[in-house]
Design a protein around this motif. Sequence first.
Motif, mmCIF file in Angstrom:
data_model
loop_
_atom_site.group_PDB
_atom_site.id
_atom_site.type_symbol
_atom_site.label_atom_id
_atom_site.label_comp_id
_atom_site.label_asym_id
_atom_site.label_seq_id
_atom_site.Cartn_x
_atom_site.Cartn_y
_atom_site.Cartn_z
ATOM 1 N N VAL A 148 0.799 -1.209 0.085
ATOM 2 C CA VAL A 148 0.088 -0.143 0.110
ATOM 3 C C VAL A 148 0.978 1.263 0.000
ATOM 4 N N THR A 149 0.752 2.189 -0.802
ATOM 5 C CA THR A 149 1.399 3.472 -0.842
ATOM 6 C C THR A 149 0.612 4.660 -0.240
ATOM 7 N N LEU A 150 1.250 5.319 0.646
ATOM 8 C CA LEU A 150 0.752 6.349 1.505
ATOM 9 C C LEU A 150 0.656 7.638 0.525
ATOM 10 N N GLU A 151 -0.563 7.941 0.367
ATOM 11 C CA GLU A 151 -0.935 8.998 -0.596
ATOM 12 C C GLU A 151 -0.960 10.452 0.000
ATOM 13 N N ARG A 152 -1.265 10.473 1.340
ATOM 14 C CA ARG A 152 -1.019 11.865 2.137
ATOM 15 C C ARG A 152 -1.281 11.357 3.659
ATOM 16 N N LEU A 153 -0.951 12.483 4.342
ATOM 17 C CA LEU A 153 -1.211 12.352 5.676
ATOM 18 C C LEU A 153 -2.367 12.718 6.204
ATOM 19 N N LYS A 154 -3.154 12.090 7.292
ATOM 20 C CA LYS A 154 -4.237 12.409 7.730
ATOM 21 C C LYS A 154 -4.507 13.009 9.196
ATOM 22 N N PRO A 155 -5.295 13.684 9.275
ATOM 23 C CA PRO A 155 -5.354 14.640 10.697
ATOM 24 C C PRO A 155 -5.851 13.337 11.863
ATOM 25 N N ASN A 156 -5.120 13.518 13.013
ATOM 26 C CA ASN A 156 -5.824 12.516 14.135
ATOM 27 C C ASN A 156 -5.335 11.122 13.752
ATOM 28 N N SER A 157 -4.005 11.039 13.382
ATOM 29 C CA SER A 157 -3.413 9.880 12.515
ATOM 30 C C SER A 157 -2.030 9.478 13.271
ATOM 31 N N THR A 158 -1.885 8.232 13.439
ATOM 32 C CA THR A 158 -0.663 8.219 14.321
ATOM 33 C C THR A 158 0.085 6.939 13.145
ATOM 34 N N TYR A 159 1.455 7.569 12.972
ATOM 35 C CA TYR A 159 2.316 6.682 11.882
ATOM 36 C C TYR A 159 3.573 6.112 12.846
ATOM 37 N N ILE A 160 3.736 4.732 12.581
ATOM 38 C CA ILE A 160 4.832 4.247 13.485
ATOM 39 C C ILE A 160 5.991 3.958 12.494
ATOM 40 N N ILE A 161 7.241 4.297 12.950
ATOM 41 C CA ILE A 161 8.212 4.043 12.224
ATOM 42 C C ILE A 161 9.371 3.068 13.057
ATOM 43 N N GLY A 162 9.806 2.229 12.391
ATOM 44 C CA GLY A 162 11.058 1.249 13.103
ATOM 45 C C GLY A 162 11.979 1.786 13.351
ATOM 46 N N GLY A 163 12.406 1.751 14.715
ATOM 47 C CA GLY A 163 13.548 2.402 15.213
ATOM 48 C C GLY A 163 14.871 1.051 15.233
ATOM 49 N N LEU A 164 15.267 0.789 13.823
ATOM 50 C CA LEU A 164 16.223 -0.290 13.674
ATOM 51 C C LEU A 164 17.174 0.068 12.587
ATOM 52 N N VAL A 165 18.598 -0.066 12.950
ATOM 53 C CA VAL A 165 19.507 0.277 12.259
ATOM 54 C C VAL A 165 20.215 -1.294 12.088
ATOM 55 N N ASP A 166 20.165 -1.925 11.039
ATOM 56 C CA ASP A 166 20.689 -3.165 10.942
ATOM 57 C C ASP A 166 21.422 -3.704 9.591
ATOM 58 N N ARG A 167 21.540 -2.631 8.871
ATOM 59 C CA ARG A 167 22.453 -2.926 7.337
ATOM 60 C C ARG A 167 21.588 -3.943 6.732
ATOM 61 N N ASN A 168 20.300 -3.761 6.502
ATOM 62 C CA ASN A 168 19.588 -4.627 5.737
ATOM 63 C C ASN A 168 19.619 -6.315 6.065
#
Length: 428
Positions: A259-279
Motif C-alpha cells: 500500500v502506498t501512502l498518498e497523504r497524511l491525515k489528521p488525528n492519525s498515528t504513524y509508526i516508524i521502525g527504530g532499527l539500524v541493521d544494514r539490511n
Amino acid sequence: MDSEERPAKMRKLDHTLENMDTEIAESAPADGASDPPDTTLVDELPHAEMSNDDENHDKLPGDAGPKISKNQLKKQRRLERWEAGREDRKVVRKEKIKAKKERIREARAQPYAEGEENSGEAIKRRRPGILGTQVPITVIFDCDFNDLMFDTEMKSMGLQITRCYSDNRKAPFRAHLALSSFGGKMQERFDGILAKQYTSWKGFQFFSEDFVHVAEQSKEWMRGKDGGDIAGALKQNDDSTEDTEEEGEVVYLSSDSDVTLERLKPNSTYIIGGLVDRNRHKGICYRRAKSRGIKTAKLPIGQYLDMKSRQILATNHVLEIMLKWLELGDWGKAFMEVIPRRKGGVLRSELEEGGKEGEQGEGEQQDEQEEGGQRDEQEEDTADNSGPHIHFKEGDNSAEGGTAKDLQSYAEDEASTPSAAVEPRLPE
C-alpha cells in the motif's frame, strides 16, 4: 692507614665514635665502678649513617625534588599562565556575548525601520525562539529491536532519535513524537552518555510499553486541548465529505508494504521502525505490524523519484520527509530536499520533460539533416547541367566522343569563350 687516606664515611664514623667515647667517659661513676658501656647505640649508628648516606648519594647539592624535563617544565608554566588568565577570559567571553546580543537586537529592529513588518523574512527574524504550529499528527518510533543491533548501530539509532527531536522542534508544523519499548541498551545510553537530556524534551514522550499501547494513548492527547490545529498541507488536503472515522487511522510505515501512502491525515498515528541493521533483517517491521493487526504503508518514493539505490531510509529521514510534506504539500519536493544526493534520486517529472526535449531535439536534427541532403542534391544537379560532362574510360587516355587531344582543345576553346561560366568536370 692514615686518617687522610680514609673514606669520608669512615672519618665521619670515627668522629662519631670519638664523641660517644667522650660522653661515656664523662658519664662514668666517680667511685671508679667499672660498669660495661652500653654499645647498643654504637652498633646501630653505622647502619643508620650508611643508609642516610646511600639515600643522599644520588641527590645533587641544592636539589629540592626530582628533576623534570624542559618540555614538562614548559607545559607546567603554560598551564600556570592559563589558570592565571581564567578571570580575564571570562570577562572577554561576557563582552563577546553582550556584543552578539546587541547585533541580533539591531538586526531584528532593521526590518521595522525599512517597512518590512509583513514580509516572511521579517517574521522569521523577529520570532527566532517561537515553535512551529502543532498539528494533530503523532509519530511513534518502535525501538523494540535492541537485541538485533550492535553497539555501533545502537549509537547510530540514538543519534537518529536525537536528530528527530531537533528536526521536529525546528519545523514550521510540528507533530507529536513518542518512543515505544524504551529500555535495555537504548535507555542505558540515554541515561548515561546523554545524561538524561531526553527528560526535558518538549513534545517527545518515552514509554516502556509497545507501539500498540502507545498508539491508543496518542488518540487521547491528539483530542486534548494541546492536540494541535489542522494546518499546512493537512488543511489543503482536508476533505470534509470523507468519513471522519477513517481520519484516526494507525499506520506502520514499511518499504515492504504493498500500500502506498498518498497523504497524511489528521488525528492519525504513524509508526516508524527504530532499527539500524544494514539490511540484515529484511521485512521484520512489516511482519511485526501484520502480527499485531496494524495497517502498513510505504512512502510514494517510486511514484515521484527514480533512484539508483534501495528505497530504504534512515529513521530521521522518514520523519523529516513527513514534516516537509506538512510544510510543502508535495511529496516530490519533500523527497528532493531530504533524501541524500548519494542515493541518486531524480524526479520522474524532470526525466519525462528531459525525454521529450531530447526527442524534439532529435527530430529537429533529423529535419536539418534531410534539408542539408536536399540542398546537396540540388547543387549537384546544377553543377551537372552547367557544362559538358565527359567520361574517360578506365585504363585509357581517350574519352567518349574524342581523344585526349580533342578534349584539351575543347577546354581551351570553352575557356576563351566569354559566355562559359563553368569549366568542364575533369576526372580525378
